[in-house]
Motif scaffolding. Structure first.
Motif, PDB file in Angstrom:
ATOM      1  N   THR A  13       2.234  -6.184   0.997  1.00 35.27           N
ATOM      2  CA  THR A  13       1.516  -5.367   0.192  1.00 35.27           C
ATOM      3  C   THR A  13       0.776  -6.008  -0.682  1.00 35.27           C
ATOM      4  N   GLN A  66      -0.410  -4.676   4.658  1.00 35.46           N
ATOM      5  CA  GLN A  66      -0.009  -3.316   5.405  1.00 35.46           C
ATOM      6  C   GLN A  66      -0.147  -2.190   4.415  1.00 35.46           C
ATOM      7  N   ALA A  67       0.290  -2.418   3.155  1.00 38.47           N
ATOM      8  CA  ALA A  67       0.320  -1.371   2.462  1.00 38.47           C
ATOM      9  C   ALA A  67      -0.546  -1.616   1.261  1.00 38.47           C
ATOM     10  N   TYR A  69      -2.138  -0.463  -2.494  1.00 40.41           N
ATOM     11  CA  TYR A  69      -2.062   0.401  -3.852  1.00 40.41           C
ATOM     12  C   TYR A  69      -3.440   0.151  -4.462  1.00 40.41           C
ATOM     13  N   ASP A  88      -3.451   8.357   1.515  1.00 42.54           N
ATOM     14  CA  ASP A  88      -4.511   7.621   2.496  1.00 42.54           C
ATOM     15  C   ASP A  88      -4.853   8.979   3.262  1.00 42.54           C
ATOM     16  N   GLU A 122      -2.016  -0.042   6.755  1.00 37.44           N
ATOM     17  CA  GLU A 122      -1.078   1.111   7.566  1.00 37.44           C
ATOM     18  C   GLU A 122      -1.141   2.235   6.510  1.00 37.44           C
ATOM     19  N   THR A 123      -0.962   2.065   5.069  1.00 38.90           N
ATOM     20  CA  THR A 123      -0.980   2.994   4.103  1.00 38.90           C
ATOM     21  C   THR A 123      -1.861   2.541   2.973  1.00 38.90           C
ATOM     22  N   GLU A 125      -2.904   3.985  -0.776  1.00 40.47           N
ATOM     23  CA  GLU A 125      -2.418   4.794  -2.201  1.00 40.47           C
ATOM     24  C   GLU A 125      -3.382   4.795  -3.200  1.00 40.47           C
ATOM     25  N   ARG A 162       9.388   0.438  -1.161  1.00 39.03           N
ATOM     26  CA  ARG A 162       9.121  -0.377  -0.160  1.00 39.03           C
ATOM     27  C   ARG A 162      10.111  -1.669  -0.416  1.00 39.03           C
TER      28      ARG A 162
END
Lengths: 175, 566
Positions: A13, A66-67, A69, A88, A122-123, A125, A162
């Motif tokens: 993350t 992977q994620a 912010y 996203d 993947e995401t 935000e 998460r």
């Protein structure tokens, strides 16, 4: 030496603070990640980067998580200090294209480059705040200063979902 | 009948540059280059500790962080007459080379290749012919049948999806796009590989400088990265060898992909070798310092006036008064109060916005001048000055590149073709090749010095009472950067950054002389006013990044259209 996104195993993350700290509220994202690093212990599966306005240099960081912010300012027709999250999906749909600051457009371009290489997070935000003061100078306006705590609290909630819990640094615990 | 074309914004990265041109019968007759945002770094620095200036200046721009940090510490050291240890020079030189390699790769592939390469045309390429074309230029593992087939499938998928992503703004099918489909496919494949190699340069920079995008290892007086071959917490042998490995991989890409690609594009677009020269006064500063006093360099600097390459005159030290005394900035056509031309030590920054006035003030950028003349800066200036001075490394690379362009173009070309839009790209690739060699050389110089037992990295600065002035220069990826500082009683009294894109993108002056962007656009062809690809080609060849020239958001925040024909 500081840990950088360029060495060690890929983190899961990432938190990216972007903006120009020489233009007061423009630097909000950078001030947020600095405070986050000062106040909390950063677990091994979380990477935090002060991206400044770095453009393409942020790509390796973005490809290593992977994620993601992203904390930044946004040019929205709303009261200064308004905090707004984009998903996203908003980015992919192109709804917000053209509404962001110059380096923000850079961010979206870089994300599309990462996608082209099949290495995008993947995401993604975006946690954004509407600036009050974009004059030359250091430090945030009185409107945005308290929003750091708002955004950090929001971020901790999202990270908790998460399974990432941020513990305050012992020295940063206030009475 | 003359048409006015406005391109706004023109940069694909930070900053906000507006270009206006007047075109008549498919030719540009007049041009204006305008910075649309105000600069204000000088105001922030006044009254601060000079040792902290570099931490602020590296925030001026997100692309050129490192270069402002280097120029800033050098300016303070110059003001104090402070020499720094050799290790600090070698480490700074490595930082400089790695940063530039990253920057040049990104500039060519990500920010300007699509002005010349038609991505959509790559779909028509014959894979076998693409392999043969690539093999004729250089040996490279990525130039394989399978790789090109994969890339073509990827482009097909993007086109089918209707979401062109990073390719969305290209002028596909424009009549000025003339590469064969095979060259386009090869270039798209290299574009994707370039992303890996810019990253390797970036990674090496992060290892040696502590952190990217904002380096942390500088200090007024040297560097802060402690050297100890056997200590894990310092710059040790393992880390240094890692840097070398990455630098060698990047060098391979530059020699076998980047330079051959630019040579091929220059040859295939040989008609363009007549366009885009503009100002043929060139300015470059010497860099890659080889002695503690700053009098020996691995890259030469100097000036050329009026295209007289053999008459190049060198700058001979980091304290050369020939540089120091001849730089001035003019605000006659810029949105600042007054119409003076002043030396950077004497400048002030008082904004005075008018509207865009064709014959009056029209830019937030000041107009820098050397001996009163506009100067082109950047890799082309550095390569020209090196060539003119007979610098061996430069001469070898220039002659080799020109001979390869001649072979591919089927016509002999000499160094005069470098005064052009493709010439700027070729010079940048040549500079990258030289820097990739020098990165390895300076790595070795550092290792040898450490082996001799010299671990010194820092000399402590002391600030005497009273006033000192200093300047620090650095030959950055976009050209000559200089920071000018006036210190009084240990605090900053005045600070000016005269940046590469100010030299190139600056407006006219009190004598009405065009800036380099403006002059380079005059006489360029323009096939389709609604899609002024030719304007982008010439301006992008300078590698524009005016975030450093001017970095404020426009307070008006008005909607801007990319192209407007009026």
């Amino acid at each position: 030496m500081n840990r950088t996104p360029n060495n060690g195993p890929a983190a899961r993350t990432g938190i990216l603070g972007i903006g120009n700290i020489l233009i007061r509220d423009e630097g909000f994202g950078v001030h947020c990640v600095r405070q986050l690093q000062e106040e909390f212990l950063v677990p091994g599966d979380l990477e935090i980067l002060d991206g400044g306005t770095a453009g393409i240099m942020m790509a390796p960081f973005m490809e290593s998580v992977q994620a993601l912010y992203v904390i930044d300012t946004v040019n929205l027709p709303a009261a200064p200090g308004t905090v707004h999250c984009f998903s996203d999906h908003d980015i992919r749909a192109g709804d917000i294209q053209g509404m962001m600051s110059p380096h923000q457009l850079g961010l979206l371009e870089i994300l599309s480059l990462c996608r082209l290489r099949d290495r995008a997070p993947e995401t993604v935000e975006l946690i954004t705040v509407v600036p009050a003061d974009l004059s030359t100078g250091l430090g945030l306006s009185s409107v945005l200063e308290p929003r750091i705590a708002t955004v950090i609290a929001l971020l901790r909630e999202k990270l908790a979902e998460r399974g990432i819990v941020l513990q305050p640094r012992p020295s940063a615990v206030h009475a | 009948m003359a048409q006015r074309i406005v391109v706004d914004p023109i940069t694909r990265i930070e900053g906000h540059l507006r270009i206006d041109v007047e075109a008549d019968n498919g030719r540009i007759t007049r041009a204006w280059s305008s910075g649309q945002m105000w600069r204000g770094i000088e105001v922030i620095l006044q009254g601060r500790d000079p040792r902290d200036a570099w931490l602020f200046t590296q925030r001026i721009c997100g692309v050129c962080t490192t270069v402002h940090a280097l120029a800033s510490v050098r300016a303070v050291e110059n003001a104090l007459g402070l020499e720094i240890p050799m290790n600090a020079h070698y480490i700074r030189n490595l930082v400089q080379a790695l940063h530039a390699l990253h920057d040049h790769i990104v500039h060519f592939y990500i920010l300007s290749a699509l002005d010349w390469v038609d991505v959509v045309s790559a779909l028509k390429a014959d894979i076998g012919k693409t392999v043969r074309l690539a093999d004729s230029l250089a040996e490279w593992p990525g130039n394989s049948f399978n790789r090109f087939r994969e890339v073509q499938a990827k482009v097909q998928a993007i086109v089918d999806s209707g979401q062109l992503g990073p390719f969305a703004n290209g002028y596909w099918g424009h009549p000025a796009m003339i590469l064969p489909p095979e060259a386009n496919l090869m270039a798209v494949s290299h574009y994707l590989e370039a992303l890996d190699y810019q990253r390797k340069a970036d990674q090496a920079l992060a290892i040696i400088s502590g952190k990217n995008p904002h380096i942390q290892n500088l200090s007024v007086g040297g560097v802060t990265a402690a050297i100890n071959p056997d200590n894990e917490a310092t710059l040790n042998t393992e880390r240094l060898y890692w840097v070398k490995q990455l630098a060698e991989e990047v060098r391979g890409f530059i020699h076998n992909v980047y330079l051959p690609d630019v040579i091929a594009i220059g040859a295939l677009y040989k008609d363009w070798l007549q366009y885009g020269a503009g100002v043929t006064n060139y300015l470059a500063v010497p860099d890659m310092i080889l002695d503690t006093r700053g009098t020996k360099f691995d890259l030469p600097g100097g000036i050329i006036m009026n295209g007289d390459v053999r008459g190049a005159r060198a700058f001979t030290s980091t304290d050369d008064p020939f540089f120091r005394d001849n730089v001035a900035e003019c605000i006659a056509r810029s949105w600042y109060s007054g119409d003076w031309t002043r030396h950077p030590y004497e400048e002030e920054t008082v904004p005075d916005y008018t509207d865009f006035q064709d014959n009056g003030k029209y830019s937030w950028i000041k107009a820098p001048r050397f001996q009163g003349e506009p100067m082109q800066v950047g890799p082309l200036a550095q390569v020209m000055v090196g060539y003119g001075l007979g610098h061996k490394l430069t001469t070898r690379y220039v002659d080799d590149a020109l001979s390869r362009v001649s072979t591919l173009a089927g016509a002999r070309v000499d160094a005069s073709v470098l005064h052009s839009t493709p010439g700027r790209h070729l010079a940048r690739a040549i500079r990258a090749a030289m820097l990739s060699d020098l990165a390895i050389k300076h790595w070795q110089l550092l290792m040898d010095n450490i082996d001799r037992g010299d671990l010194a990295i820092y000399n402590k600065p002391t600030f005497p009472a009273g006033e000192q002035q200093g300047f620090g220069f650095h030959e950055a990826p976009r050209g000559t950067l200089s920071h000018w500082i006036v210190i009084r009683d240990g605090k900053i009294r005045n600070y000016q950054c005269v940046v590469p894109s100010t030299w190139n993108a600056g407006p006219r002056d009190s004598a009405d002389k065009d800036g380099p962007y403006e002059a380079s656009l005059v006489d360029n062809p323009i096939a389709d006013p609604e899609r002024p690809l030719e304007v982008l080609r010439t301006v992008h060849s300078f590698d524009p990044c005016i975030a450093c020239a001017v970095h404020m958001l426009n307070p008006g925040g008005e909607e801007v259209s990319r192209v407007k024909v009026v």
